[in-house]
Motif scaffolding. Sequence first.
Motif, mmCIF file in Angstrom:
data_model
loop_
_atom_site.group_PDB
_atom_site.id
_atom_site.type_symbol
_atom_site.label_atom_id
_atom_site.label_comp_id
_atom_site.label_asym_id
_atom_site.label_seq_id
_atom_site.Cartn_x
_atom_site.Cartn_y
_atom_site.Cartn_z
ATOM 1 N N LEU A 30 12.696 25.662 17.359
ATOM 2 C CA LEU A 30 13.604 24.927 18.232
ATOM 3 C C LEU A 30 13.797 25.600 19.586
ATOM 4 C CD1 LEU A 30 15.491 22.522 18.557
ATOM 5 C CD2 LEU A 30 17.308 23.881 17.501
ATOM 6 N N LEU A 31 14.054 26.912 19.599
ATOM 7 C CA LEU A 31 14.295 27.606 20.868
ATOM 8 C C LEU A 31 13.081 27.530 21.785
ATOM 9 C CD1 LEU A 31 16.004 29.430 22.682
ATOM 10 C CD2 LEU A 31 15.118 31.406 21.413
ATOM 11 N N GLU A 32 11.898 27.776 21.236
ATOM 12 C CA GLU A 32 10.679 27.772 22.037
ATOM 13 C C GLU A 32 10.364 26.379 22.577
ATOM 14 O OE1 GLU A 32 11.141 29.159 19.195
ATOM 15 O OE2 GLU A 32 10.555 31.274 19.322
ATOM 16 N N THR A 33 10.427 25.374 21.697
ATOM 17 C CA THR A 33 10.111 24.006 22.117
ATOM 18 C C THR A 33 11.165 23.480 23.080
ATOM 19 O OG1 THR A 33 9.083 23.644 19.958
ATOM 20 C CG2 THR A 33 9.517 21.701 21.290
ATOM 21 N N GLY A 34 12.438 23.796 22.835
ATOM 22 C CA GLY A 34 13.488 23.373 23.748
ATOM 23 C C GLY A 34 13.328 23.995 25.125
ATOM 24 N N SER A 35 12.955 25.272 25.168
ATOM 25 C CA SER A 35 12.716 25.932 26.456
ATOM 26 C C SER A 35 11.574 25.268 27.205
ATOM 27 C CB SER A 35 12.403 27.415 26.230
ATOM 28 O OG SER A 35 13.481 28.076 25.600
ATOM 29 N N LEU A 36 10.505 24.924 26.473
ATOM 30 C CA LEU A 36 9.364 24.257 27.096
ATOM 31 C C LEU A 36 9.762 22.895 27.650
ATOM 32 C CD1 LEU A 36 6.318 24.104 27.699
ATOM 33 C CD2 LEU A 36 6.003 23.186 25.384
ATOM 34 N N ALA A 37 10.530 22.124 26.879
ATOM 35 C CA ALA A 37 10.947 20.785 27.315
ATOM 36 C C ALA A 37 11.803 20.855 28.573
ATOM 37 C CB ALA A 37 11.705 20.088 26.183
ATOM 38 N N LEU A 38 12.795 21.730 28.570
ATOM 39 C CA LEU A 38 13.675 21.844 29.735
ATOM 40 C C LEU A 38 12.929 22.375 30.954
ATOM 41 C CD1 LEU A 38 16.878 23.216 27.967
ATOM 42 C CD2 LEU A 38 16.471 20.896 28.805
ATOM 43 N N THR A 39 11.962 23.251 30.724
ATOM 44 C CA THR A 39 11.156 23.772 31.832
ATOM 45 C C THR A 39 10.355 22.662 32.498
ATOM 46 O OG1 THR A 39 10.971 25.985 30.873
ATOM 47 C CG2 THR A 39 9.247 25.298 32.397
ATOM 48 N N ILE A 40 9.696 21.823 31.701
ATOM 49 C CA ILE A 40 8.891 20.737 32.264
ATOM 50 C C ILE A 40 9.778 19.734 32.988
ATOM 51 C CG2 ILE A 40 7.368 18.803 31.679
ATOM 52 C CD1 ILE A 40 6.274 20.518 29.394
ATOM 53 N N LEU A 41 10.928 19.426 32.401
ATOM 54 C CA LEU A 41 11.840 18.490 33.061
ATOM 55 C C LEU A 41 12.373 19.052 34.370
ATOM 56 C CD1 LEU A 41 13.879 17.113 30.001
ATOM 57 C CD2 LEU A 41 12.113 15.935 31.320
ATOM 58 N N ALA A 42 12.753 20.322 34.367
ATOM 59 C CA ALA A 42 13.251 20.946 35.591
ATOM 60 C C ALA A 42 12.181 20.946 36.684
ATOM 61 C CB ALA A 42 13.713 22.377 35.302
ATOM 62 N N THR A 43 10.942 21.239 36.294
ATOM 63 C CA THR A 43 9.843 21.240 37.256
ATOM 64 C C THR A 43 9.586 19.841 37.800
ATOM 65 O OG1 THR A 43 8.823 23.097 36.078
ATOM 66 C CG2 THR A 43 7.435 21.871 37.609
ATOM 67 N N ALA A 44 9.593 18.852 36.909
ATOM 68 C CA ALA A 44 9.345 17.463 37.338
ATOM 69 C C ALA A 44 10.396 16.991 38.329
ATOM 70 C CB ALA A 44 9.301 16.547 36.113
ATOM 71 N N PHE A 45 11.667 17.268 38.063
ATOM 72 C CA PHE A 45 12.729 16.865 38.979
ATOM 73 C C PHE A 45 12.649 17.629 40.302
ATOM 74 C CE2 PHE A 45 14.923 15.186 35.148
ATOM 75 C CZ PHE A 45 15.215 13.915 35.635
ATOM 76 N N THR A 46 12.235 18.886 40.233
ATOM 77 C CA THR A 46 12.128 19.685 41.454
ATOM 78 C C THR A 46 11.068 19.126 42.402
ATOM 79 O OG1 THR A 46 12.821 21.696 40.289
ATOM 80 C CG2 THR A 46 11.610 21.993 42.346
ATOM 81 N N LEU A 47 9.985 18.583 41.848
ATOM 82 C CA LEU A 47 8.847 18.139 42.660
ATOM 83 C C LEU A 47 8.843 16.638 42.917
ATOM 84 C CD1 LEU A 47 6.055 20.258 40.900
ATOM 85 C CD2 LEU A 47 7.400 20.867 42.923
ATOM 86 N N GLN A 48 9.881 15.937 42.543
ATOM 87 C CA GLN A 48 9.827 14.475 42.577
ATOM 88 C C GLN A 48 9.797 13.879 43.982
ATOM 89 O OE1 GLN A 48 13.310 12.649 40.896
ATOM 90 N NE2 GLN A 48 14.729 14.122 41.823
ATOM 91 N N ASP A 49 10.314 14.566 44.997
ATOM 92 C CA ASP A 49 10.404 13.968 46.331
ATOM 93 C C ASP A 49 9.301 14.415 47.284
ATOM 94 O OD1 ASP A 49 11.207 16.546 46.640
ATOM 95 O OD2 ASP A 49 13.012 16.112 47.801
ATOM 96 N N GLY A 50 8.409 15.286 46.839
ATOM 97 C CA GLY A 50 7.294 15.700 47.685
ATOM 98 C C GLY A 50 7.655 16.692 48.781
ATOM 99 N N THR A 51 8.860 17.247 48.736
ATOM 100 C CA THR A 51 9.272 18.258 49.719
ATOM 101 C C THR A 51 9.820 19.478 48.993
ATOM 102 O OG1 THR A 51 11.533 17.395 49.912
ATOM 103 C CG2 THR A 51 9.859 16.479 51.402
ATOM 104 N N SER A 52 9.964 20.559 49.737
ATOM 105 C CA SER A 52 10.437 21.796 49.111
ATOM 106 C C SER A 52 11.323 22.572 50.070
ATOM 107 C CB SER A 52 9.241 22.661 48.699
ATOM 108 O OG SER A 52 9.676 23.917 48.220
#
Length: 456
Positions: free
Chosen positions: A387-409
């Motif tokens: 659970l801890l490992e898979t949950g960390s992976l899921a939240l990491t991918i979601l955080a990355t996806a939201f961070t890159l959603q607008d094409g700017t940084s």
Amino acid sequence: MASNEPWLLENGSVKRLTKETRHGHGHSRTAHNKSSSSLRRKSDMSLVSKVPCSTLRNLLANLQEVILGTKLAVLFVAIPFAIAAHYFGYARPWVFSLSLLGLIPLAERVSFLTEQIAFYTGPTVGGLLNATCGNATELIIAIFALKENKIDVVKYSLLGSILSNLLLVLGTSLLCGGIANLSVEQKFDRKQADVNIALLLLGLLCHLLPLMYRSAAESRSIDALSIAKETLNLSRASCIVMLIAYFAYLIFQLWTHRHIFEGEEEDEDDMDMSQEETPVIGFWSGLIWLISMTAVISLLSEYLVDTIEEASTSWGISVSFISIIVLPIVGNAAEHAGAIIFAFKNKLDITLGVALGSATQISVFVVPMSVIVAWIIGIKMDLDFNLLETGSLALTILATAFTLQDGTSHYLKGVVLLLCYFVIGASFYVQISPIEPGLHAVNMRFKTSNPGVFSV
């Protein structure tokens, strides 16, 4: 060498061939090669050219290009020290540390050699070669860990590579790039990021299903052996799906949609890159060096796997923390440094290609391939990362996806990703992994002697 030149000219200029070769694995390989090139240095052949014997001159030229042609050349010294420490019976943590340091320049040199070989093989074969060797170090470590039946080390190290690429490398790059370019809005091409995020989500789904199935089956009081068997079968089927997706990913980038991955920075860098776009060693020399480097990586990987538990005990750090945090950071240091350098130069497409491309390749190629290899050699490895490992992976991918959603940084996005990485690292620092019987026994004795502490 001369016999290959007409072939190169017939299929386009050297520069044209190299551009296609770099795009053979999509933008992630373009970014990977450019990132690695930032750590290379031009060799001075003035002394070597004066050697009268042609055979000796060619040998010295190869040694200078392959061994001394990187800014990380000083770390090659760690390789003979690691071998000597192993054979003379020095402390196991020393063997672990020296092996880890020795892997840093080897990983960068494998990238260099595959790029050199690609000059002679053409764009398609070169792209496939880059794709195969891109994360060779992680795959070799995984294979040796599987041979020792250290399945948790394999899972932790591969998970750590994904987390470090998405949070540490990308976060540091966005932070440094944002601070260095405060007066300029940093932009990147979302198309390439969207492709990688989609594949990462597919990999996440394949990790979630075995975990959810096990949880659902346990709630219905199904026999534990039956649960383990079905979880294993589901994991193997999911791995086949991921490998199909990976090969579709290669086809997408090698043939059908290569234009999507021809970023704007390619045109900007053509004049600067052109002087580096010629092979400096021959095909057979590159192939022999690549095989030799792979053999040394295999040797150091074996040392690494054999000594990781002793290093954990000596340093007082859990195996899970070493595998998830330490191994990926040090093992991929060369590639990560290159990504950060390009972020400073406001070339985020290259940085994103390194971080997202490497994470995608590990998620949908190295992880399922490890499960398949384990299946072949009779080891029961599944995709249930707990659970801890898979949950960390899921939240990491979601955080990355939201961070890159607008094409700017900007730098704040980097700060958020880095803080996410620190929190996840802290959780694994305090975690007691199942492959640490000593710590587990201490914990069980504490529970036995203090039953009231754990009662509800």
